[in-house]
Write a protein that holds these residues in place. Structure first.
Motif, PDB file in Angstrom:
ATOM      1  N   THR A  88      -3.749  -3.090   4.347  1.00 57.62           N
ATOM      2  CA  THR A  88      -2.728  -2.151   3.908  1.00 57.62           C
ATOM      3  C   THR A  88      -3.439  -0.937   3.312  1.00 57.62           C
ATOM      4  N   GLN A  89      -2.998   0.252   3.678  1.00 63.63           N
ATOM      5  CA  GLN A  89      -3.700   1.483   3.302  1.00 63.63           C
ATOM      6  C   GLN A  89      -3.299   1.936   1.895  1.00 63.63           C
ATOM      7  N   VAL A  90      -4.299   2.289   1.112  1.00 65.19           N
ATOM      8  CA  VAL A  90      -4.093   2.883  -0.209  1.00 65.19           C
ATOM      9  C   VAL A  90      -4.756   4.254  -0.203  1.00 65.19           C
ATOM     10  N   THR A  91      -3.980   5.269  -0.533  1.00 63.22           N
ATOM     11  CA  THR A  91      -4.499   6.634  -0.578  1.00 63.22           C
ATOM     12  C   THR A  91      -4.207   7.225  -1.953  1.00 63.22           C
TER      13      THR A  91
ATOM     14  N   GLY B 142       0.822  -1.207   0.000  1.00 62.40           N
ATOM     15  CA  GLY B 142       0.000   0.000   0.000  1.00 62.40           C
ATOM     16  C   GLY B 142       0.853   1.252   0.000  1.00 62.40           C
ATOM     17  N   GLY B 143       0.213   2.386  -0.217  1.00 60.78           N
ATOM     18  CA  GLY B 143       0.936   3.642  -0.208  1.00 60.78           C
ATOM     19  C   GLY B 143       0.073   4.765  -0.725  1.00 60.78           C
ATOM     20  N   SER B 144       0.710   5.878  -1.047  1.00 59.26           N
ATOM     21  CA  SER B 144       0.011   7.059  -1.552  1.00 59.26           C
ATOM     22  C   SER B 144       0.435   7.320  -2.981  1.00 59.26           C
TER      23      SER B 144
ATOM     24  N   MET C 289      -8.679   1.096   3.072  1.00 57.02           N
ATOM     25  CA  MET C 289      -7.823   0.045   3.609  1.00 57.02           C
ATOM     26  C   MET C 289      -8.146  -1.204   2.804  1.00 57.02           C
ATOM     27  N   TYR C 290      -7.125  -1.832   2.267  1.00 61.75           N
ATOM     28  CA  TYR C 290      -7.311  -3.019   1.453  1.00 61.75           C
ATOM     29  C   TYR C 290      -6.918  -4.249   2.271  1.00 61.75           C
ATOM     30  N   TYR C 291      -7.826  -5.226   2.275  1.00 60.98           N
ATOM     31  CA  TYR C 291      -7.627  -6.439   3.054  1.00 60.98           C
ATOM     32  C   TYR C 291      -7.538  -7.659   2.146  1.00 60.98           C
TER      33      TYR C 291
END
Length: 123
Positions: free
Chosen positions: A117-120, A9-11, A89-91
Protein backbone atom coordinates in the motif's frame (compact mmCIF):
# COMPACT_ATOMS: atom_id res chain seq x y z
CA UNK A 1 -0.98 -20.64 2.28
CA UNK A 2 -1.85 -17.57 4.34
CA UNK A 3 -2.69 -14.49 2.30
CA UNK A 4 -2.13 -10.88 3.35
CA UNK A 5 -4.04 -7.77 2.28
CA UNK A 6 -2.84 -4.28 3.19
CA UNK A 7 -4.93 -1.14 3.35
CA UNK A 8 -4.78 2.36 4.77
CA UNK A 9 -2.13 3.99 2.62
CA UNK A 10 -2.58 7.46 1.24
CA UNK A 11 -1.14 10.95 0.95
CA UNK A 12 -0.47 13.19 3.94
CA UNK A 13 1.52 16.30 4.68
CA UNK A 14 4.69 16.30 6.73
CA UNK A 15 3.90 15.82 10.40
CA UNK A 16 0.69 13.94 9.67
CA UNK A 17 -0.41 10.43 10.62
CA UNK A 18 -1.66 7.30 8.90
CA UNK A 19 -2.67 3.87 10.12
CA UNK A 20 -2.00 0.86 7.94
CA UNK A 21 -3.85 -2.43 8.27
CA UNK A 22 -2.95 -5.91 7.13
CA UNK A 23 -5.60 -8.62 7.17
CA UNK A 24 -4.26 -12.17 7.32
CA UNK A 25 -6.29 -15.15 6.17
CA UNK A 26 -4.71 -17.44 8.74
CA UNK A 27 -2.42 -17.72 11.73
CA UNK A 28 1.32 -16.97 11.63
CA UNK A 29 4.22 -16.80 14.13
CA UNK A 30 5.44 -13.34 13.25
CA UNK A 31 4.17 -10.44 11.16
CA UNK A 32 6.00 -7.34 10.05
CA UNK A 33 5.96 -4.21 7.96
CA UNK A 34 8.56 -3.43 5.32
CA UNK A 35 8.83 -0.51 2.95
CA UNK A 36 10.50 0.24 -0.34
CA UNK A 37 11.06 3.70 -1.76
CA UNK A 38 11.76 4.23 -5.48
CA UNK A 39 15.34 3.37 -6.29
CA UNK A 40 16.01 1.98 -2.83
CA UNK A 41 16.16 -1.48 -1.32
CA UNK A 42 13.32 -2.84 0.73
CA UNK A 43 13.85 -2.23 4.44
CA UNK A 44 12.24 -3.55 7.55
CA UNK A 45 10.10 -1.17 9.59
CA UNK A 46 8.67 -3.15 12.52
CA UNK A 47 7.84 -6.70 13.51
CA UNK A 48 5.48 -8.29 16.00
CA UNK A 49 5.87 -11.86 17.18
CA UNK A 50 2.94 -13.94 18.31
CA UNK A 51 4.27 -13.74 21.89
CA UNK A 52 3.90 -9.96 21.76
CA UNK A 53 7.57 -9.06 21.36
CA UNK A 54 8.23 -6.20 18.97
CA UNK A 55 11.18 -5.01 16.91
CA UNK A 56 11.52 -1.57 15.39
CA UNK A 57 14.02 -0.09 13.00
CA UNK A 58 15.88 2.87 14.42
CA UNK A 59 14.43 5.31 11.92
CA UNK A 60 10.85 4.76 13.16
CA UNK A 61 11.34 4.34 16.89
CA UNK A 62 9.13 6.72 18.79
CA UNK A 63 7.06 7.57 15.72
CA UNK A 64 5.55 4.26 14.55
CA UNK A 65 3.74 1.62 16.57
CA UNK A 66 2.97 -1.93 15.49
CA UNK A 67 0.02 -3.78 16.98
CA UNK A 68 -2.33 -6.64 16.27
CA UNK A 69 -5.95 -7.58 16.75
CA UNK A 70 -5.59 -11.31 17.29
CA UNK A 71 -9.30 -11.98 16.99
CA UNK A 72 -9.39 -10.35 13.57
CA UNK A 73 -5.95 -11.65 12.49
CA UNK A 74 -5.15 -8.07 11.55
CA UNK A 75 -1.82 -6.28 11.91
CA UNK A 76 -1.63 -2.51 12.22
CA UNK A 77 1.04 0.14 11.84
CA UNK A 78 0.25 3.51 13.40
CA UNK A 79 2.54 6.07 11.79
CA UNK A 80 2.91 9.49 13.41
CA UNK A 81 5.11 12.49 12.65
CA UNK A 82 5.46 11.34 9.07
CA UNK A 83 8.24 12.88 7.01
CA UNK A 84 8.88 12.95 3.25
CA UNK A 85 11.56 10.28 3.74
CA UNK A 86 8.79 7.92 4.88
CA UNK A 87 7.33 7.97 1.37
CA UNK A 88 7.37 4.39 0.10
CA UNK A 89 5.34 1.34 -0.75
CA UNK A 90 4.61 -0.39 2.53
CA UNK A 91 4.37 -4.18 2.57
CA UNK A 92 2.97 -6.54 5.15
CA UNK A 93 4.93 -9.74 5.64
CA UNK A 94 4.52 -12.87 7.72
CA UNK A 95 6.13 -16.18 8.52
CA UNK A 96 5.26 -19.31 10.41
CA UNK A 97 8.92 -20.08 11.13
CA UNK A 98 10.82 -17.52 13.18
CA UNK A 99 14.54 -17.28 12.46
CA UNK A 100 17.23 -14.74 13.31
CA UNK A 101 16.46 -13.02 10.01
CA UNK A 102 12.85 -12.67 11.09
CA UNK A 103 13.82 -10.94 14.33
CA UNK A 104 16.37 -8.74 12.59
CA UNK A 105 13.76 -7.53 10.09
CA UNK A 106 15.57 -9.00 7.12
CA UNK A 107 13.21 -9.72 4.25
CA UNK A 108 14.31 -13.30 3.63
CA UNK A 109 13.07 -14.08 7.13
CA UNK A 110 9.53 -13.77 5.79
CA UNK A 111 7.91 -15.99 3.17
CA UNK A 112 4.44 -14.47 2.89
CA UNK A 113 3.95 -11.02 1.41
CA UNK A 114 1.10 -8.69 0.65
CA UNK A 115 0.76 -6.55 -2.48
CA UNK A 116 1.66 -3.32 -0.71
CA UNK A 117 0.00 0.00 0.00
CA UNK A 118 1.47 3.36 -1.05
CA UNK A 119 2.30 6.05 1.50
CA UNK A 120 3.20 9.50 0.20
CA UNK A 121 4.29 12.31 2.50
CA UNK A 122 4.59 15.81 1.10
CA UNK A 123 6.60 18.63 2.62
Amino acid sequence: QVQLQESGGGSVQSGGSLKLSCAASGDTRCMAWFRQAPGKEREGVAALKKDGNTTYSEFVKGRFAISQDKFKNTLYLQMNSLQPDDTAMYYCAATSRVTSATIRLIDWGYNIWGQGTQVTVSS
